[in-house]
Design a protein around this motif. Structure first.
Motif, PDB file in Angstrom:
ATOM      1  N   THR A 136     -33.981 -42.792   1.755  1.00  0.00           N
ATOM      2  CA  THR A 136     -34.153 -42.674   0.316  1.00  0.00           C
ATOM      3  C   THR A 136     -35.627 -42.784  -0.045  1.00  0.00           C
ATOM      4  O   THR A 136     -36.251 -43.818   0.177  1.00  0.00           O
ATOM      5  CB  THR A 136     -33.324 -43.720  -0.466  1.00  0.00           C
ATOM      6  N   GLY A 137     -36.153 -41.697  -0.609  1.00  0.00           N
ATOM      7  CA  GLY A 137     -37.537 -41.707  -1.034  1.00  0.00           C
ATOM      8  C   GLY A 137     -37.736 -42.239  -2.423  1.00  0.00           C
ATOM      9  O   GLY A 137     -38.841 -42.641  -2.791  1.00  0.00           O
ATOM     10  N   GLU A 138     -36.641 -42.258  -3.246  1.00  0.00           N
ATOM     11  CA  GLU A 138     -36.831 -42.682  -4.633  1.00  0.00           C
ATOM     12  C   GLU A 138     -35.573 -43.163  -5.344  1.00  0.00           C
ATOM     13  O   GLU A 138     -35.668 -43.870  -6.338  1.00  0.00           O
ATOM     14  CB  GLU A 138     -37.465 -41.557  -5.447  1.00  0.00           C
ATOM     15  N   HIS A 139     -34.385 -42.812  -4.902  1.00  0.00           N
ATOM     16  CA  HIS A 139     -33.178 -43.190  -5.642  1.00  0.00           C
ATOM     17  C   HIS A 139     -32.719 -44.611  -5.354  1.00  0.00           C
ATOM     18  O   HIS A 139     -32.003 -45.197  -6.155  1.00  0.00           O
ATOM     19  CB  HIS A 139     -32.024 -42.230  -5.326  1.00  0.00           C
ATOM     20  N   GLY A 140     -33.054 -45.144  -4.199  1.00  0.00           N
ATOM     21  CA  GLY A 140     -32.603 -46.474  -3.829  1.00  0.00           C
ATOM     22  C   GLY A 140     -31.318 -46.438  -3.018  1.00  0.00           C
ATOM     23  O   GLY A 140     -30.720 -45.378  -2.776  1.00  0.00           O
ATOM     24  N   ILE A 141     -30.868 -47.616  -2.611  1.00  0.00           N
ATOM     25  CA  ILE A 141     -29.695 -47.750  -1.740  1.00  0.00           C
ATOM     26  C   ILE A 141     -28.404 -47.804  -2.543  1.00  0.00           C
ATOM     27  O   ILE A 141     -27.461 -47.057  -2.286  1.00  0.00           O
ATOM     28  CB  ILE A 141     -29.822 -49.009  -0.862  1.00  0.00           C
ATOM     29  N   GLY A 142     -28.336 -48.714  -3.535  1.00  0.00           N
ATOM     30  CA  GLY A 142     -27.135 -48.841  -4.342  1.00  0.00           C
ATOM     31  C   GLY A 142     -25.899 -49.064  -3.503  1.00  0.00           C
ATOM     32  O   GLY A 142     -25.885 -49.845  -2.549  1.00  0.00           O
ATOM     33  N   LEU A 143     -24.830 -48.342  -3.871  1.00  0.00           N
ATOM     34  CA  LEU A 143     -23.588 -48.376  -3.097  1.00  0.00           C
ATOM     35  C   LEU A 143     -23.596 -47.368  -1.961  1.00  0.00           C
ATOM     36  O   LEU A 143     -23.077 -47.616  -0.884  1.00  0.00           O
ATOM     37  CB  LEU A 143     -22.399 -48.018  -4.010  1.00  0.00           C
ATOM     38  N   HIS A 144     -24.189 -46.229  -2.201  1.00  0.00           N
ATOM     39  CA  HIS A 144     -23.942 -45.051  -1.393  1.00  0.00           C
ATOM     40  C   HIS A 144     -24.683 -45.046  -0.072  1.00  0.00           C
ATOM     41  O   HIS A 144     -24.234 -44.407   0.883  1.00  0.00           O
ATOM     42  CB  HIS A 144     -24.325 -43.809  -2.212  1.00  0.00           C
ATOM     43  N   LYS A 145     -25.805 -45.762   0.038  1.00  0.00           N
ATOM     44  CA  LYS A 145     -26.639 -45.627   1.223  1.00  0.00           C
ATOM     45  C   LYS A 145     -26.719 -46.905   2.052  1.00  0.00           C
ATOM     46  O   LYS A 145     -27.634 -47.062   2.860  1.00  0.00           O
ATOM     47  CB  LYS A 145     -28.062 -45.200   0.809  1.00  0.00           C
ATOM     48  N   ARG A 146     -25.777 -47.811   1.889  1.00  0.00           N
ATOM     49  CA  ARG A 146     -25.872 -49.064   2.630  1.00  0.00           C
ATOM     50  C   ARG A 146     -25.791 -48.861   4.143  1.00  0.00           C
ATOM     51  O   ARG A 146     -26.507 -49.513   4.906  1.00  0.00           O
ATOM     52  CB  ARG A 146     -24.799 -50.044   2.147  1.00  0.00           C
ATOM     53  N   ASP A 147     -24.903 -47.962   4.578  1.00  0.00           N
ATOM     54  CA  ASP A 147     -24.818 -47.700   6.015  1.00  0.00           C
ATOM     55  C   ASP A 147     -26.102 -47.091   6.542  1.00  0.00           C
ATOM     56  O   ASP A 147     -26.537 -47.390   7.662  1.00  0.00           O
ATOM     57  CB  ASP A 147     -23.644 -46.762   6.305  1.00  0.00           C
ATOM     58  N   PHE A 148     -26.727 -46.245   5.724  1.00  0.00           N
ATOM     59  CA  PHE A 148     -27.974 -45.612   6.154  1.00  0.00           C
ATOM     60  C   PHE A 148     -29.111 -46.624   6.230  1.00  0.00           C
ATOM     61  O   PHE A 148     -29.997 -46.503   7.078  1.00  0.00           O
ATOM     62  CB  PHE A 148     -28.347 -44.477   5.201  1.00  0.00           C
ATOM     63  N   LEU A 149     -29.102 -47.615   5.351  1.00  0.00           N
ATOM     64  CA  LEU A 149     -30.122 -48.655   5.419  1.00  0.00           C
ATOM     65  C   LEU A 149     -30.044 -49.380   6.747  1.00  0.00           C
ATOM     66  O   LEU A 149     -31.066 -49.706   7.369  1.00  0.00           O
ATOM     67  CB  LEU A 149     -29.952 -49.642   4.269  1.00  0.00           C
ATOM     68  N   ARG A 150     -28.832 -49.612   7.215  1.00  0.00           N
ATOM     69  CA  ARG A 150     -28.647 -50.292   8.504  1.00  0.00           C
ATOM     70  C   ARG A 150     -29.229 -49.435   9.641  1.00  0.00           C
ATOM     71  O   ARG A 150     -29.860 -49.951  10.560  1.00  0.00           O
ATOM     72  CB  ARG A 150     -27.159 -50.562   8.720  1.00  0.00           C
ATOM     73  N   GLN A 151     -29.004 -48.129   9.565  1.00  0.00           N
ATOM     74  CA  GLN A 151     -29.566 -47.249  10.586  1.00  0.00           C
ATOM     75  C   GLN A 151     -31.096 -47.262  10.544  1.00  0.00           C
ATOM     76  O   GLN A 151     -31.758 -47.253  11.580  1.00  0.00           O
ATOM     77  CB  GLN A 151     -29.082 -45.815  10.362  1.00  0.00           C
ATOM     78  N   GLU A 152     -31.647 -47.270   9.339  1.00  0.00           N
ATOM     79  CA  GLU A 152     -33.099 -47.169   9.200  1.00  0.00           C
ATOM     80  C   GLU A 152     -33.805 -48.475   9.543  1.00  0.00           C
ATOM     81  O   GLU A 152     -34.807 -48.483  10.268  1.00  0.00           O
ATOM     82  CB  GLU A 152     -33.446 -46.752   7.771  1.00  0.00           C
ATOM     83  N   ALA A 153     -33.305 -49.586   9.006  1.00  0.00           N
ATOM     84  CA  ALA A 153     -33.991 -50.873   9.178  1.00  0.00           C
ATOM     85  C   ALA A 153     -33.521 -51.646  10.401  1.00  0.00           C
ATOM     86  O   ALA A 153     -34.196 -52.576  10.836  1.00  0.00           O
ATOM     87  CB  ALA A 153     -33.804 -51.733   7.920  1.00  0.00           C
ATOM     88  N   GLY A 154     -32.361 -51.263  10.940  1.00  0.00           N
ATOM     89  CA  GLY A 154     -31.798 -51.988  12.071  1.00  0.00           C
ATOM     90  C   GLY A 154     -31.057 -53.241  11.630  1.00  0.00           C
ATOM     91  O   GLY A 154     -31.240 -53.738  10.512  1.00  0.00           O
ATOM     92  N   GLU A 155     -30.203 -53.740  12.488  1.00  0.00           N
ATOM     93  CA  GLU A 155     -29.405 -54.923  12.143  1.00  0.00           C
ATOM     94  C   GLU A 155     -30.297 -56.124  11.847  1.00  0.00           C
ATOM     95  O   GLU A 155     -30.020 -56.900  10.930  1.00  0.00           O
ATOM     96  CB  GLU A 155     -28.424 -55.252  13.268  1.00  0.00           C
ATOM     97  N   ALA A 156     -31.376 -56.288  12.617  1.00  0.00           N
ATOM     98  CA  ALA A 156     -32.250 -57.436  12.391  1.00  0.00           C
ATOM     99  C   ALA A 156     -32.963 -57.319  11.052  1.00  0.00           C
ATOM    100  O   ALA A 156     -33.134 -58.313  10.338  1.00  0.00           O
ATOM    101  CB  ALA A 156     -33.270 -57.552  13.524  1.00  0.00           C
ATOM    102  N   GLY A 157     -33.378 -56.119  10.699  1.00  0.00           N
ATOM    103  CA  GLY A 157     -34.034 -55.916   9.414  1.00  0.00           C
ATOM    104  C   GLY A 157     -33.118 -56.195   8.248  1.00  0.00           C
ATOM    105  O   GLY A 157     -33.507 -56.856   7.273  1.00  0.00           O
ATOM    106  N   VAL A 158     -31.882 -55.697   8.340  1.00  0.00           N
ATOM    107  CA  VAL A 158     -30.916 -55.946   7.264  1.00  0.00           C
ATOM    108  C   VAL A 158     -30.555 -57.428   7.210  1.00  0.00           C
ATOM    109  O   VAL A 158     -30.379 -57.998   6.128  1.00  0.00           O
ATOM    110  CB  VAL A 158     -29.661 -55.076   7.455  1.00  0.00           C
ATOM    111  N   ALA A 159     -30.470 -58.076   8.363  1.00  0.00           N
ATOM    112  CA  ALA A 159     -30.180 -59.515   8.380  1.00  0.00           C
ATOM    113  C   ALA A 159     -31.274 -60.303   7.663  1.00  0.00           C
ATOM    114  O   ALA A 159     -30.999 -61.270   6.935  1.00  0.00           O
ATOM    115  CB  ALA A 159     -30.032 -60.005   9.817  1.00  0.00           C
ATOM    116  N   LEU A 160     -32.529 -59.899   7.842  1.00  0.00           N
ATOM    117  CA  LEU A 160     -33.619 -60.566   7.131  1.00  0.00           C
ATOM    118  C   LEU A 160     -33.487 -60.346   5.631  1.00  0.00           C
ATOM    119  O   LEU A 160     -33.701 -61.274   4.838  1.00  0.00           O
ATOM    120  CB  LEU A 160     -34.965 -60.039   7.641  1.00  0.00           C
TER     121      LEU A 160
END
Length: 476
Positions: A432-456
């Motif tokens: 996401t370059g500008e819309h944010g994560i919200g509901l729709h991109k939570r799984d993608f955030l995990r792919q991008e930041a990794g489990e450790a990043g999301v845990a932080l």
């Protein structure tokens, strides 16, 4: 998760049953503290239970509070902390990712009335405003100062919402995103405590950067109640142009060459031929129905002419079919209004549809392949879509037009969306370059930041909001 699936823990309810969905006495206490600013009517609740996302079956919030002051916001959050009821900040409601939806029930906290311009410091080129003020209202207030607020996401979004989602838009290639243009915030934390982050100084090394933590937090860490933004001088000269190309690939390659040449172009936007046709019908324009770049140049008359000449040379080398200039302010305004209405032109082309939209951003060197792959896959699948992009900074949108009640079509569009995102992440880009994560991109955030990043991120969320009352179900 498909757009019609939600994480509901509270069923739809009528005003007569509202007190039963919360802890005993919670509704009465909210009404006592906020009085008539607390609204229970079905119509108002439904208005606050919708945005521009593809999620259509989410019940409305249990109540709406029309905040009139920072004290009201503080009172709501103190009450919510006491009773453990979710709070969802709400302003313009233009979110594309389900940010304002009450997926776990609770109170929609409307901050639209907090729309004052508190201060304009022309010599420092800053303004301090309420979160409900929109970007167009801010620029109207700046009339006669020689300054403007450049962040332009298309929709007349609120400044607070733009800060909460770290918004961007057509001018980002030259002026940056909200991240670069917010100096300070006032934020109400869970529990009601009011803090200030940052100052009006242009830089600081004082402690953790709480301003950047809150910018992009999507209402999950607190409620933004005041924003201090950078302003920029109005350019002495502005010129806009439209250039057609034989293919989307050549248009994107031209953009890449412009950026790599170091030309300080202010805007460069991509529309594919089908989208141009929809925009023409929607806005009554006669743009050539080809793959287009819409460009704008800012600066002195001499620098604008120099930029335009350099870009024309690059475009010609890459198959550009000539420049059509828009020199008068009203022509430029109409051109950019048409670009901003591409979303609605797409929706209008298929009545009753909703849009599943991507907003990936990739390194500029990988942009052409990312766009071409997205187009090829959508065409092969036979999925209706529109393509637009803030391509000057590697950001583009595939808007898949779907029947919100057709599960197979939704699944197909979501698969296409996933392909776009996974290719972007593999290319060292972002989901996401500008819309944010919200509901729709939570799984993608995990792919991008990794489990450790999301845990932080979850640890930060838990430290600030241990009862998870702030916009639960979003981001992490």
């Amino acid at each position: 998760m498909r757009p019609h699936e939600t994480l509901l823990s509270v069923p739809p309810c009528s005003p007569s049953t509202l007190p039963e969905t919360w802890p005993e006495g919670a509704a009465q206490e909210l009404a006592r503290r906020l009085g008539e600013r607390c609204v229970w009517s079905q119509a108002v609740r439904e208005q606050h239970g919708r945005d521009e996302s593809p999620f259509v079956d989410v019940p409305p919030p249990d109540a709406v509070v029309m905040a009139q002051s920072v004290e009201d916001v503080s009172a709501v959050l103190a009450w919510a902390q006491e009773f453990g009821v979710p709070v969802i900040p709400f302003a313009a409601g233009s979110s594309l990712e389900g940010h304002v939806l009450a997926v776990q029930g609770g109170v929609s906290l409307d901050v639209n009335a907090l729309n004052a311009v508190h201060a304009i410091h022309t010599e420092d080129m800053t303004a301090t405003v309420g979160p409900g003020l929109t970007r167009k209202q801010l620029n109207a207030a700046l009339g006669g100062t020689g300054l403007f607020f450049p962040i332009d996401p298309g929709a007349d979004a609120s400044i607070g919402g733009m800060a909460a989602t770290r918004a961007s838009g057509t001018n980002a290639v030259r002026y940056g995103t909200l991240r670069e243009n917010v100096l300070a915030l006032q934020v109400v934390l869970p529990g009601g405590e009011v803090i200030r982050t940052g100052t009006r100084a242009r830089k600081s090394s004082a402690g953790y950067d709480l301003t950047r933590l809150m910018v992009g937090s999507e209402g999950t860490l607190g409620v933004i109640t005041e924003v201090t933004v950078r302003l920029h001088p109005l350019p002495e000269a502005v010129s806009a142009a439209v250039c057609a190309f034989p293919s989307v690939l050549q248009a994107v390659q031209c953009t890449t060459a412009i950026i790599q040449a170091g030309i300080p172009i202010a805007r460069v936007e991509l529309l594919d031929a089908a989208t141009v046709g929809r925009v023409n019908r929607h806005a009554g324009l006669t743009l050539p129905q080809k793959d287009l770049l819409l460009m704008e140049f800012h600066g002195s008359p001499a620098s604008v002419a120099e930029q335009a000449q350099a870009v024309q040379g690059i475009a010609e080398d890459l198959g550009g079919l000539g420049f059509d200039w828009a020199t008068r302010p009203e022509e430029r305004s109409r051109l950019w209004a048409a670009r901003h209405n591409a979303y609605f032109a797409g929706v209008q082309s298929r009545p009753g549809c909703r849009v599943i939209t991507t907003d990936v951003c990739v390194p500029i060197s990988r942009l052409a392949e990312a766009v071409q792959a997205a187009v090829d896959e959508a065409d092969a699948a036979g999925q209706p879509y529109f393509l637009v992009g803030h391509v000057g900074d590697g950001n583009f949108h595939m808007g898949y037009l779907v029947d919100p009640h057709d599960a197979d079509e939704i699944a197909r569009a979501e698969a296409l969306n996933r392909g776009v995102v996974e290719r972007a992440i593999a290319a060292s880009g972002t989901c996401t370059g500008e819309h944010g994560i919200g509901l729709h991109k939570r799984d993608f955030l995990r792919q991008e930041a990794g489990e450790a990043g999301v845990a932080l991120m979850r640890a930060i969320k838990a430290a600030i909001d241990p009862k998870n009352i702030m916009n639960p179900g979003k981001v992490v």
